[in-house]
Design an enzyme around this catalytic site. Structure first.
Site, PDB file in Angstrom:
ATOM      1  CB  CYS A  59      -0.870   0.043   1.250  1.00 19.11           C
ATOM      2  SG  CYS A  59      -1.890  -1.382   1.467  1.00 19.11           S
ATOM      3  NE  ARG A  79       5.327   1.255  -1.129  1.00 22.05           N
ATOM      4  CZ  ARG A  79       6.336   1.313  -0.273  1.00 22.05           C
ATOM      5  NH1 ARG A  79       7.412   1.982  -0.590  1.00 22.05           N
ATOM      6  NH2 ARG A  79       6.283   0.715   0.886  1.00 22.05           N
ATOM      7  CD1 TRP A 105      -0.991  -6.604  -0.238  1.00 23.59           C
ATOM      8  CD2 TRP A 105      -0.224  -6.434  -2.314  1.00 23.59           C
ATOM      9  NE1 TRP A 105      -0.449  -7.814  -0.592  1.00 23.59           N
ATOM     10  CE2 TRP A 105       0.027  -7.733  -1.853  1.00 23.59           C
ATOM     11  CE3 TRP A 105       0.186  -6.085  -3.614  1.00 23.59           C
ATOM     12  CZ2 TRP A 105       0.671  -8.690  -2.640  1.00 23.59           C
ATOM     13  CZ3 TRP A 105       0.818  -7.043  -4.381  1.00 23.59           C
ATOM     14  CH2 TRP A 105       1.053  -8.321  -3.900  1.00 23.59           C
ATOM     15  CG  ASN A 162       0.163   2.344   3.689  1.00 22.21           C
ATOM     16  OD1 ASN A 162      -0.864   2.320   3.034  1.00 22.21           O
ATOM     17  ND2 ASN A 162       1.284   2.911   3.275  1.00 22.21           N
ATOM     18  N   GLY A 163      -0.889  -0.875   6.718  1.00 22.26           N
ATOM     19  CA  GLY A 163      -0.667  -1.693   7.912  1.00 22.26           C
ATOM     20  C   GLY A 163      -1.863  -2.583   8.170  1.00 22.26           C
ATOM     21  CD  GLU A 207      18.757 -13.124  -6.032  1.00 15.14           C
ATOM     22  OE1 GLU A 207      18.157 -13.620  -5.068  1.00 15.14           O
ATOM     23  OE2 GLU A 207      18.327 -12.127  -6.651  1.00 15.14           O
ATOM     24  CE  LYS A 238      15.716 -11.685  -8.680  1.00 12.74           C
ATOM     25  NZ  LYS A 238      16.041 -11.013  -7.469  1.00 12.74           N
ATOM     26  CD  GLU A 288      11.517 -12.363  -7.232  1.00 12.63           C
ATOM     27  OE1 GLU A 288      10.991 -11.672  -6.362  1.00 12.63           O
ATOM     28  OE2 GLU A 288      12.676 -12.161  -7.655  1.00 12.63           O
ATOM     29  CG  HIS A 343      22.626 -36.926  -1.282  1.00 14.13           C
ATOM     30  ND1 HIS A 343      23.037 -38.137  -0.800  1.00 14.13           N
ATOM     31  CD2 HIS A 343      23.739 -36.155  -1.349  1.00 14.13           C
ATOM     32  CE1 HIS A 343      24.336 -38.113  -0.569  1.00 14.13           C
ATOM     33  NE2 HIS A 343      24.786 -36.909  -0.901  1.00 14.13           N
ATOM     34  CE  LYS A 398      12.238  -2.918  -5.006  1.00 18.08           C
ATOM     35  NZ  LYS A 398      13.145  -3.964  -5.520  1.00 18.08           N
TER      36      LYS A 398
HETATM   37  O1  M6R Z   1      13.376  -4.863   0.781  1.00 18.85           O
HETATM   38  P1  M6R Z   1      13.913  -6.199   1.191  1.00 18.85           P
HETATM   39  O2  M6R Z   1      15.296  -6.444   0.683  1.00 18.85           O
HETATM   40  O3  M6R Z   1      13.848  -6.425   2.660  1.00 18.85           O
HETATM   41  O4  M6R Z   1      12.954  -7.257   0.511  1.00 18.85           O
HETATM   42  C1  M6R Z   1      13.085  -8.621   0.788  1.00 18.85           C
HETATM   43  C2  M6R Z   1      12.362  -9.466  -0.236  1.00 18.85           C
HETATM   44  O5  M6R Z   1      10.979  -9.253  -0.167  1.00 18.85           O
HETATM   45  C3  M6R Z   1      12.849  -9.187  -1.658  1.00 18.85           C
HETATM   46  O6  M6R Z   1      14.223  -9.352  -1.778  1.00 18.85           O
HETATM   47  C4  M6R Z   1      12.137 -10.104  -2.664  1.00 18.85           C
HETATM   48  O7  M6R Z   1      12.587 -11.424  -2.510  1.00 18.85           O
HETATM   49  C5  M6R Z   1      12.348  -9.592  -4.085  1.00 18.85           C
HETATM   50  N1  M6R Z   1      11.141  -9.774  -4.839  1.00 18.85           N
HETATM   51  C6  M6R Z   1      13.457 -10.263  -4.777  1.00 18.85           C
HETATM   52  O8  M6R Z   1      13.578 -10.021  -6.133  1.00 18.85           O
END
Ligand code: M6R
Length: 603
Positions: free
Chosen positions: A2, A27, A73, A99-100, A480, A484, A487, A503, A598
Site C-alpha cells: 500500500c 510497490r 494491496w 497502511n498496515g 538467487e 529471479k 519471480e 541425494h 516491492k
Molecule cells: O526490501 P527487502 O530487501 O527487505 O525485501 C526482501 C524481499 O521481499 C525481496 O528481496 C524479494 O525477494 C524480491 N522480490 C526479490 O527479487
C-alpha cells in the site's frame, strides 16, 4: 505494498495526488482512491485496478487544494472499488488512508456495529474513519489520538476532516510516513519516491509519532501529545533516478546500472594505507569487532541470499563463524540470543516487516544489531545500532538486481573490515581491495554480452522447470538466480547444492528440465565437473556460468575472473539477464510480476 500520498497548499490537488500514486505504482497494488476537500466538502473517488483507471473516473469538477490518496494491496476484503481507500465515517466528513493491519479490527467492528454504525467495506481500515468521526474531542489531532488509543496493530495513516480543511493529520506505528517540506505547501507519503519531484527536504516520522501538516507549517508530536523535534533531512536520490531513463523496463535499467552502483558503494570507503575499509556508520570499534564470536545475518528473499554470500565472505576473510537465515522464520523459533554474536539485518527497502520484527525481537533481548540497508533513514536503518548503507540508488522493479549486487559488495567491505581487525594479512587485504576495484569494469564486460545471453534465454524459454546448482560460494548464486527466474518468468525453478544432486533431485533430470550450473574455476572445479557429467549421463541440457568453456555443458557463459571470494558477485549478473530475457520472451509483465509487491510491510 500500500502507498499513501497527501498534499496541502495552493495548487490543484488531484493531479498532484495522482502523480504521487503513479510514483508508488512499483510497490504493487490492486486498487486506488483519492479524497479531496473543496468548497463543497469532502469528495472521494475510488477504483479497482490501476491508477489510470482512477484517473479516468475522476469527475471534471474535483477541485480542492488539500487531499489524500492511496494505493491498496488487499489484506482484508477483496480488491474492489468499495474496499479501496480512502474510507469515510458515517457522516462523510472524515477520510482516512491506512497502511498496515489493525489486529483488533473485528472486535472494534463488532462494537461499532452494535452502536449502530453501518460499514461500507470489508476492510480493517474503515474502523479508523468511524472512530475518528465519532470522537467528541475538539481538535482533529485529539480525535485521531482518541481513535488510535483503541487500535492494536500497525499503521501509517493520513486523515482529512471536512471541518478542519486547513490540515492533514498523520501518524505512524510500524508503517512509514514521510513529510515533504515545500514552499508554502506540504506533502506526505509513505515513500520518498512520491515526494522527490517536488521537494527533497523530508521529515521521517518515528513509530509512535504523529504530525499535523498545514500549507505553511508542520509540527510533530507523540501519540501522547508531547512535542517532538523532528527536523528535515535532504534526500540524496534525484527525481530522475526514478525514471526509466530510456530503458523499456526498470529491471533492465537497474541491471544496466550495476557498474556505477558498485562504484558508488566503494567510493570513499577504501583505506589503502592499511589495506582495509572505513565504514563510518558501523559504530563498532576495533575492540568490539575483535570480541565478536559469531555473525548471524537475517533477511528475506534476495536479501537473505545476499546474506548467504555475505556469511561466506565473513567466514573466509574474518574467520568468524557466520550464517544467514530467513528473517521471516527467525523469531518464531524462539532463537537463543547470544551476547557475543553480531546480528546483521539486511534489507533493500529497510521496511520489510519480517526483518524489522526480527530486529525488534533481538533488541528486546539486548543483542547488538547492525543493518545492511539501501534506503537511508528507513525503519530498519533507524532501529539498528549502526550499519553499512548499500548506496545502490532507488530500486523500482519489484525484483531486486542492483541491490543484490551492491549488498554483496557491502558485505565484502564489512568482511574485509572485520578481517583486518583480526587475522587477515595486509597482503590479503590488498588483494581483496584490488579485486573490488576491478568489479565495475568486469560488470560492464558482462553486460556487453547481453545479446548472447538473450539468444540463450530464447533457447531455454520453453522449459517448464529449471534446476540451478552450485557448490559452496556458487550455491547462493544458484538460489538467487532461481528466485529471479521464477519471480518474473513464472517458470518453476529450484536450486540445489551440486553435491546434493545424487541425494534426490537427480531423479528430475531429463531433457525437458535444463540445469543452470555455476562453475567457477576454484578448488571445487573438478567436483562441479563431475556433477555436470552426472546430468549429461541423464540427457539433461546444461547451461554453465563459468570462467572458461565447460565441455559437458551445452552452452557456457564465460565471465571474467576476480578473486575467488568475490567471484559470486560477477557470476550472478549474467543470470539476472537470463531471467530478464526469458521473461521478455514469454511476454511477462517484468516490472510488476503477478502477486508480488516491492516492499512487504505486513506479515
Ligand atoms: O526490501 P527487502 O530487501 O527487505 O525485501 C526482501 C524481499 O521481499 C525481496 O528481496 C524479494 O525477494 C524480491 N522480490 C526479490 O527479487
Amino acid at each position: 505494498m500500500c502507498g499513501i500520498v497527501g498534499y496541502i497548499g495552493k495548487r490543484d490537488v488531484a493531479p498532484l495526488l495522482l502523480e504521487g500514486l503513479q510514483r508508488l505504482e512499483y510497490r504493487g497494488y490492486d486498487s486506488a482512491g483519492v479524497a479531496v476537500c473543496g468548497k463543497s466538502g469532502l469528495k472521494t473517488v475510488k477504483a479497482k485496478g490501476r491508477v489510470r483507471e482512477l484517473d479516468a473516473k475522476l469527475p471534471k469538477r474535483f477541485a480542492g487544494s488539500v487531499g489524500i490518496a492511496h494505493t491498496r494491496w488487499a489484506t482484508h476484503g477483496a480488491p474492489n472499488d468499495v474496499n479501496a481507500h480512502p474510507h469515510l465515517d458515517s457522516e462523510g466528513k472524515v477520510a482516512v488512508v491506512h497502511n498496515g493491519i489493525i489486529d483488533n479490527a473485528s472486535e472494534l467492528r463488532a462494537k461499532l456495529t452494535a452502536d449502530g454504525v453501518e460499514f461500507a467495506s470489508e476492510t480493517d481500515s474503515e474502523v479508523l474513519a468511524h472512530l475518528v468521526g465519532r470522537s467528541e474531542a475538539e481538535t482533529l489531532e485529539e480525535k485521531v489520538r482518541h481513535a488510535l488509543r483503541s487500535i492494536e496493530g500497525t499503521y501509517g495513516i493520513a486523515v482529512l476532516h471536512a471541518d478542519f480543511p486547513d490540515r492533514i493529520v498523520v501518524a505512524r506505528n510500524g508503517s512509514p510516513v514521510v513529510l515533504g517540506i515545500g514552499e508554502k505547501e506540504m506533502f506526505v507519503s509513505s515513500d520518498v519516491a512520491a515526494l522527490v519531484s517536488h521537494t527533497r527536504q523530508v521529515v521521517t516520522l518515528d513509530d509512535g509519532e504523529m504530525a499535523t501538516i498545514k500549507a505553511d507549517d508542520y509540527r510533530t508530536y507523540t501519540t501522547e501529545g508531547s512535542r517532538t523535534s523532528a527536523s528535515p533531512t535532504t534526500v540524496e536520490w534525484e527525481a530522475e533516478s526514478y525514471d526509466m531513463g530510456g530503458h523499456d523496463t526498470y529491471m533492465h535499467k537497474e541491471i544496466s546500472e550495476q557498474a556505477d552502483a558498485v562504484d558508488r558503494v566503494l567510493r570513499g570507503r577504501i583505506d589503502d594505507r592499511f589495506s582495509t575499509v572505513r565504514l563510518g556508520g558501523l559504530n563498532l570499534d576495533a575492540r568490539e569487532a575483535r570480541a565478536v564470536r559469531r555473525v548471524k545475518i537475517l533477511g528475506c528473499g534476495t536479501s537473505y541470499h545476499a546474506g548467504l554470500i555475505g556469511a561466506g565472505l565473513i567466514e573466509s576473510l574474518a574467520r568468524v563463524p557466520a550464517d544467514s537465515e530467513p528473517a521471516s522464520e527467525f523469531r518464531y523459533r524462539n532463537p537463543v540470543v547470544d551476547p557475543d554474536t553480531l546480528y546483521i539485518a539486511v534489507s533493500q527497502s529497510g521496511e520489510t516487516y519480517d526483518v524489522l520484527a526480527a530486529v525488534q525481537e533481538l533488541k528486546r533481548k539486548g543483542a547488538r544489531v547492525l543493518g545492511v540497508v539501501n534506503v537511508v533513514g528507513s525503519a530498519i536503518a533507524r532501529e539498528t545500532d549502526g550499519g553499512v548503507y548499500v548506496h545502490a540508488g532507488p530500486e523500482v522493479c519489484v525484483v531486486s538486481t542492483k541491490c543484490f549486487t551492491n549488498t554483496v559488495v557491502a558485505f565484502a567491505l564489512l568482511a574485509l573490515h572485520l578481517g583486518r581487525t583480526r587475522d587477515l594479512s595486509v597482503a590479503d587485504g590488498k588483494r581483496i581491495i584490488e579485486g573490488l576495484r576491478r568489479l565495475p569494469a568486469q560488470i560492464s564486460e558482462i553486460l556487453e554480452r547481453e545479446d548472447e545471453i538473450e539468444r540463450l534465454a530464447h533457447e531455454y524459454a520453453d522449459a517448464r522447470s529449471m534446476m540451478f546448482i552450485g557448490r559452496v560460494r556458487g550455491y547462493p548464486v544458484a538460489l538467487e538466480a532461481s528466485l529471479k527466474l521464477k519471480e518474473i518468468s513464472y517458470i518453476h525453478a529450484e536450486a540445489y547444492p551440486a553435491s546434493e544432486l545424487k541425494h534426490g533431485p537427480l531423479a528430475l533430470i531429463e531433457p525437458a528440465m535444463p540445469t543452470v550450473a555455476v562453475v567457477p574455476d576454484d578448488d571445487l572445479l573438478e567436483k562441479n565437473r563431475a556433477a555436470l557429467e552426472e546430468i549429461k549421463a541423464r540427457s539433461g541440457r546444461i547451461l554453465a556460468v563459468a570462467h572458461r568453456e565447460q565441455e559437458k555443458a551445452d552452452h557456457t557463459i564465460v565471465v571474467p575472473r576476480n578473486e575467488v571470494e568475490l567471484d559470486p558477485i560477477l557470476m550472478g549478473i549474467p543470470l539476472q539477464l537470463l531471467a530478464y530475457h526469458t521473461a521478455l520472451a514469454l511476454g511477462r509483465d517484468i516490472d510488476k510480476p503477478r502477486n508480488l509487491a516491492k516492499s512487504v510491510t505486513v506479515e
